[in-house]
Structure formats: C-alpha cells, structure tokens
Scaffold this active site. Structure first.
Site, PDB file in Angstrom:
ATOM      1  N   SER A  64      -7.665 -32.826 -16.224  1.00  0.00           N
ATOM      2  CA  SER A  64      -7.875 -32.472 -14.825  1.00  0.00           C
ATOM      3  C   SER A  64      -7.741 -33.720 -13.948  1.00  0.00           C
ATOM      4  CB  SER A  64      -9.238 -31.787 -14.651  1.00  0.00           C
ATOM      5  OG  SER A  64      -9.343 -31.167 -13.389  1.00  0.00           O
TER       6      SER A  64
ATOM      7  N   ASP B 151      -4.794 -20.996 -17.098  1.00  0.00           N
ATOM      8  CA  ASP B 151      -5.495 -21.892 -16.173  1.00  0.00           C
ATOM      9  C   ASP B 151      -5.576 -21.251 -14.780  1.00  0.00           C
ATOM     10  OD1 ASP B 151      -6.490 -23.949 -14.612  1.00  0.00           O
ATOM     11  OD2 ASP B 151      -5.236 -25.492 -15.511  1.00  0.00           O
TER      12      ASP B 151
ATOM     13  N   HIS C 238      -8.619 -23.842 -18.230  1.00  0.00           N
ATOM     14  CA  HIS C 238      -8.395 -25.175 -17.679  1.00  0.00           C
ATOM     15  C   HIS C 238      -8.841 -26.299 -18.610  1.00  0.00           C
ATOM     16  CE1 HIS C 238      -7.746 -28.049 -14.459  1.00  0.00           C
ATOM     17  NE2 HIS C 238      -8.984 -28.496 -14.542  1.00  0.00           N
TER      18      HIS C 238
END
Length: 728
Positions: A551, A673, A701
């Site tokens: 991320s 995601d 995710h």
C-alpha cells in the site's frame, strides 16, 4: 430509644387476691420478671458504654493526630515565612488542598510582565477580539470554562478567578508551565490572555469527553465503570508518558495533584485520548532538589556508595499539603519534605482506580480526612482487587511499587513507561496468537546518525530475525507497512519468511511504535522517513535487500529504491500506492481543525470501515481483533502530531519515478482489491522496466494478511531462494 416500661410494684396489687398464698406467688413472679428486665437493661447499657468509650478513644486519637499535624503545619509555615516563602496549604470544601495562600509577597502578579513578553515572542498572547465565547461547559474552584471560537477553530476557554494574590500567582504559574510543556498527553495549550482582573484566560483543546472521572463513571461513582480494561490501562499508559515528560523537563516539574478529575478525555469513546491538565499547583524542581533526587536513585541502585545525597537548597524544599487527600502521598500528608516521587504515588493511586474500576478506599466508607490520617500512619494504601491482580500481574507489580510507603522505593516515570511498553500484549488484550507473538518480539532499536535529526537517536520499533543456517547468502527481506499502520501488519508473513532468510519488519518514522522522542512535532515527511530508513539499513543490515512495500509502504519503497539503489537488490510492490500524488489541502487547514481530522483516523468507526474494505473474505479476516491490532499504534503519544506532520508535508509523490526503478520488481495485486483499483497493477507492470505482475486470487488489499502462504511462495521464487535452506 424509649425506656423500658417499669414493672409493677411488688407491694401494690392491681386486683384483690382470693387468698394469701396466690398473692405471694404473684409477687415472687413479679420480682423475678423485674430482676430479669433489670439485668437486660444493665447489659444493654454496658454495651453502649463500651461503644461510647471506644468512640471517645478514637476521637481522642484523631484529635491528637490532628494536633500533631497542625503543629507540623504551623512550624513549616513559620519556617517558610522566615525564609521568605509562602505557605503551601489551605483546605477546600471538596477536600482538595488549594494553593490560595501559596503566593509570593505583594499582589501576586510578580513575573506577569516577563510572562507577557514571553507570550508575545512565542506568539501565544491572545487578543480578546479573536475569541468568541460560547456556552459554559465547566465550573471549578479556579474559574469557569466555556466553549469558544478562536481564529475560526473550536477551543476551550478557561476564565480564571484571580481575585486574590494566591490565585493570581497560581494563574501565572499554570500559564508558564503549560506554555513550555508540549506532549501528546498534556492538554494542548494554544494561548492565554493576561489582563487582570476580568480577562485572565487560558485557551486549550476542546475535550468532548469531560474529565477522566466523568468518562469512567458517567452514571456516578456508585454505579462503577463499564469501560473495557484495555482502554483503562491504555489511559494509565498515556498518563505515565505525560508525567515522564514533566520528570524529564528542564527544570523538572512536579504536578502535585494527579487524579482522574485532572485528566481530560478527547471524546466519550473507549478509544479516547487522555490529556493531563490543571497545572495550577505544579512546581519546578531546580538545582539541589533535582540533584538530590538523582542521588537517591543512584544510592538505591548502588547501596555501597559512600556519597550521601546532597541536601536540597531551601528554595527547593516542599513540605506543605498540596493535592487531594485520596491520592496524596503519605509524606505530603505528614508535611515532610517531598519531591517528584509524590507524583508517582498519586499516579499509583490513579492506576489502582483505573484497574479496579472504582476509587481507592471505596470499601472503607471513611471520609477523605480519615483516609489521609490512615495513609500518613501507614495503615492504608491503595490496593488492587484480587481478581485484577490475577488478570494483570505485571500491572499489579507496577502499582505496588508506585504506592510504596518509602518514596525512594518508588520507580521513576521512565521506568514505569518502560514497564508498560514491555507489557504490550497484556495491556491491549490482543487475541490472535500471531499478533501476540509478533508484539512480544517487537523491540526498540536506537538508530543514530539520521540525517536532519542531529545527535538524537530514534527509537525504532522492529522485529528482526537473523539468517537461518544455510540462508546467509540470501538477500534480507525488509517489510514496510502501509499508511498509518505498524510492523504487526506482517504478523502472518514474517514467520514464514524468516525460515529461509534474514527478515526485518520495521515501523516507519511517525507510525507504529517508533519514537523519535520529540512528541511528534518534528519532521515526519517522506524525506524524513527515507533518511530514517537509510540510517536503519546502514546500522542494522548493511547489504543489499529485497524491499517489500505494501500500500503506501509501496510508495515508501519506490522512494527509497530510487534514492538509494545501492541498498536495494530487488523490489516487491504489494497493492502499492504510486500513482496517487499528494494528500490534498491538509497543509492549508488551521492546526486545531487538521488535528481533529487526524484524530478521526483512530476512531472505531473508521478503523472498522477500513478493516471491512481491506479483505475479500470479510467473515474470516475482518474481525474485531484485527481492527484492534490495526488501531493499537494510534495510542502512542506521538501518533497524532507525527501523522499530522506527514499529512501537512503532502505525502509521497513518486509517479514520475516509477519508470526510473532499476531493480527487478515483482508487482503483486489482490484481484478483489477495493481500496486501490487493480488497474494500477497493469500500469505498474507497463511502466517499471524490469517487472513481473502476479495476481493474487480471492484476495483484497492485503495479500500478506489474507494469502500469506501464496505471498511467501512468490517471494521465495522471485528472490531465488530454494527449498534446500534449513529452517531455523
């Protein structure tokens, strides 16, 4: 109680007797009845006399004790006046010892001119026209607090009563202390107005949760508290950190009235932040007393030392009652010399209350004055309930040390904070075994030589594992977590990787449990995070790594790999941020508003929402415990200010550097995601010159949490690590 009815007279008759024999029998019965009743009355009276004698003895003992304390108080005040100092005690109706008579000579405004000068130079002198007062929200012995608007931001405005010299001196002292004390768990101070008699104001953060006492007992003390134990222990941790800030300030500060009603809560939620407030009784320890305190600590740790502690100078001696009886240290009650260890005792009493869920001594049904006498005589001290001691043995040991009768046996706040830090799993009550195991392995490494930080080391939170036998030649894995997260994010992947290679998971500067020891008010920009990571790499690793970023950690990884290509052998981007530039208009917002926005990030509502969005299999992974793990680091004292600093820097902007990545790169992306569009995965694969895209099926995710085995296999294959490596 009505007296018993008198028995009939043995010589009187109520009815004529039919015979002399019958009358004699009745007279004998009457005599026996009268004798029995008389004996009963005598027994009752004896019992009452004994009870009265016992009460008289207790009253005499209390009067004698009061006389002794009065003599000590008189002597201490006389000695203080002879030295040119004021008294230290005055009894208020609410059993709090006020400082009203503790004033310098004159009208109490000595030092006001220099304070105003400091305010002007520091930029915190408040103009009345800038403040719009709202409704009254609190009233105490020192003044009235209103909601207010200051420069467009909501604040709390305390209008202080300065009607006497002592109150004026108290106001000046409180302003001076708060203006120079910055800590995430000290009530944020915005400014003050020093314009007696009507405009003596203190502006602070507006706390919507009231005091800690109100937060604990919203329906009154008699109904106890329903707050979770983990939340109460977290608040104790925050209070200890705030008091450590006072202990380590220069000169040192003593609060002198630590108790639940002097802590304010940011909100009414269980995850609210606690702020230490009300510094009207606070005092500085200068010179001799500070040296004496340190010497006593040294003597305790080294009893064979031949050097006695130095005596404090007369201006550092404090002997008067100051504080609130139920939380007051015995040496303070006895008017003996005391120092910062009196605050430790008060903290211990507050800790006992937080753990027990009820005020100290609640079970004794005594007045505060009776409790104070018993504490002074060593007959009472705050104690944890047996069930609480069994549930939190580490906390019980800390509490017992804090309320030791001998002040030299009490720990420093630095040691108390260290003890809380070491008991992380106990304090936060994590459930997932992998999270508990990772938390237990987490340690803080002092990282020095960080560019832009001077000589100050950064206590870097990390979990590290050396290379197993046969895996020494493999490049170490370094795992970077996402936005506003911690190394606990890798709790499921880390144990799988360490079996074949040296592995590190660390907390980026400003997040997790990394502490730069600046209260979060330093530089936490992407450049600062990169400098910290580079210093960590040089100190702890020193050879090329496989850098894994998830991320926003992916943006941090791109930033580091392109700035220091010599440090990175391979790059792994997991659902990475890279093409979203900046963070919006955060830098233009007034600080109070921006800080309020940051604090939303720690709320249960937002954390639960993010938790649900992160996973494909929500039923299995998006649990309450997973939310707590992700929220845990937000209770660190520097978290809010450090996060605000990062957001005001406008965050990472690496989109133009993606094509400059020179390392072999593995792009991994969860097919499901819902946080970052999977279209970004294709774009990474197209723009990174030497890259490979791997889709992770049935995954959202966070592949490292939802599909750790799949990610392990992909990383080992990408890094060229074979099965033949022996597990550690």
């Amino acid at each position: 109680m009505a007296p018993p009815r008198a028995p009939p007279s043995p010589t009187a008759t109520n009815a004529p007797s039919s015979s002399p024999a019958g009358g004699a029998a009745r007279s004998e019965e009457d005599l026996e009845t009268a004798l029995g009743m008389a004996n009963d009355i005598i027994s009752q009276m004896d019992a009452k006399v004994k009870a009265l004698e016992a009460s008289a003895e207790e009253a005499n003992a209390m009067r004698a004790q009061a006389a002794r304390l009065g003599e000590k108080l008189t002597a201490a005040r006389r000695a203080a006046r002879e030295r040119g100092f004021g008294d230290d005690a005055d009894l208020c109706a609410d059993d709090e010892i006020d400082d009203d008579v503790d004033a310098p000579s004159g009208d109490g405004w000595a030092g006001a001119a220099s304070l105003v000068a400091d305010a002007r130079s520091g930029g915190w002198l408040v103009r009345p026209d800038d403040v719009v007062l709202g409704a009254e929200i609190g009233r105490g012995s020192s003044g009235v607090t209103h909601r207010a608007m200051w420069r467009g931001a909501p604040v709390a405005c305390k209008i202080v009563d300065v009607s006497s010299p002592g109150r004026a001196a108290t106001f000046l002292r409180e302003v001076r202390v708060q203006s120079r004390t910055r800590h995430p768990n000290v009530l944020p101070f915005y400014g003050a107005r020093v314009d007696p008699p009507d405009r003596c104001w203190i502006l602070t953060t507006l706390c919507h949760g009231g005091t800690l006492k109100q937060w604990l007992y919203p329906k009154g003390v008699d109904n106890g508290t329903k707050r979770p134990l983990a939340a109460r222990l977290r608040i104790a941790h925050e209070l200890a950190r705030a008091l450590r800030c006072l202990e380590e300030s220069s000169p040192r500060l003593i609060h002198r009235d630590v108790k639940p009603s002097n802590l304010f809560m940011s909100s009414d939620a269980d995850d609210a932040t606690a702020y230490l407030a009300d510094f009207g009784l606070a005092r500085e320890i200068r010179g001799g007393e500070a040296d004496a305190t340190e010497a006593r600590e040294t003597l305790k740790s080294n009893p064979n030392s031949s050097s006695p502690p130095p005596k404090p100078s007369s201006e550092d001696v404090m002997t008067g009652e100051t504080g609130t009886y139920v939380y007051m240290a015995p040496e303070v009650v006895r008017h003996e010399r005391y120092d910062a260890k009196a605050d430790v005792y008060s903290f211990g009493a507050t800790l006992v209350e937080l753990v027990n869920g009820a005020p100290p001594y609640r079970e004794y049904f005594q007045t505060p004055v009776q409790i104070a006498f018993a504490v002074a005589d060593g007959k009472l001290r705050p104690e944890l309930k047996a069930a609480a001691s069994r549930a939190c043995p580490g906390i019980a040991a800390v509490a017992q040390e804090c309320v030791a009768r001998d002040p030299t046996s009490r720990p420093s706040f630095a040691k108390i904070v260290d003890a809380f830090d070491a008991m992380l799993p106990e304090v936060t009550a994590l459930e997932e075994p992998a999270a508990v195991a990772m938390a237990k392995r987490c340690r803080q490494v002092p990282v020095a030589d960080v560019a832009g930080r001077g000589a100050r080391a950064i206590m870097t939170s990390c979990v590290g594992a050396p290379a197993p036998e046969g895996g020494e030649g493999n490049a170490p894995f370094v795992l970077l977590h996402g936005f506003d997260s911690s190394c606990l994010e890798y709790r499921r992947l880390f144990p799988l990787l360490e079996r074949r290679a040296e592995t590190w998971a660390l907390d980026l500067l400003g997040w997790g449990f990394t502490d730069a020891d600046d209260g979060g008010i330093g530089d936490y920009s992407p450049e600062a995070k990169r400098a910290h990571l580079h210093a960590f790499w040089k100190q702890e690793i020193g050879r090329p790594i496989t850098l894994v970023g998830a991320s926003l950690g992916g943006a941090a990884a791109i930033d580091f790999a392109t700035a220091h290509p010599e440090c990175v052998e391979r790059l792994v981007l997991v659902d990475a941020q890279g093409f979203i530039e900046g963070l919006g208009p955060m830098g233009l917002m007034p600080r109070p508003i921006a800080l309020a926005g940051v604090n939303v990030l720690k709320t249960r509502i937002l954390r639960n929402t993010a938790n649900q969005m992160a996973y494909c299999d929500k039923a299995t992974f998006a649990t309450e415990d997973a939310m707590r793990v992700g929220q845990l680091h937000t209770f660190q004292p520097q978290w809010a200010d450090a996060t605000l600093s990062f957001m005001k820097s406008d965050g990472y902007k690496v989109a133009k550097r993606v094509s400059a990545i020179t390392q072999p790169t593995l792009v991994m992306w969860g097919r499901e995601d819902k946080i970052l569009d999977p279209a970004y995965a294709t774009r990474f694969a197209e723009e990174v010159p030497n890259s490979k895209l791997l889709w992770v099926e049935k995954c959202g995710h966070v592949a490292h949490l939802e599909q750790p085995e799949v990610m392990r296999d992909a990383l080992f294959e990408f890094a060229g690590i074979g099965e033949e490596v022996v597990a550690a």
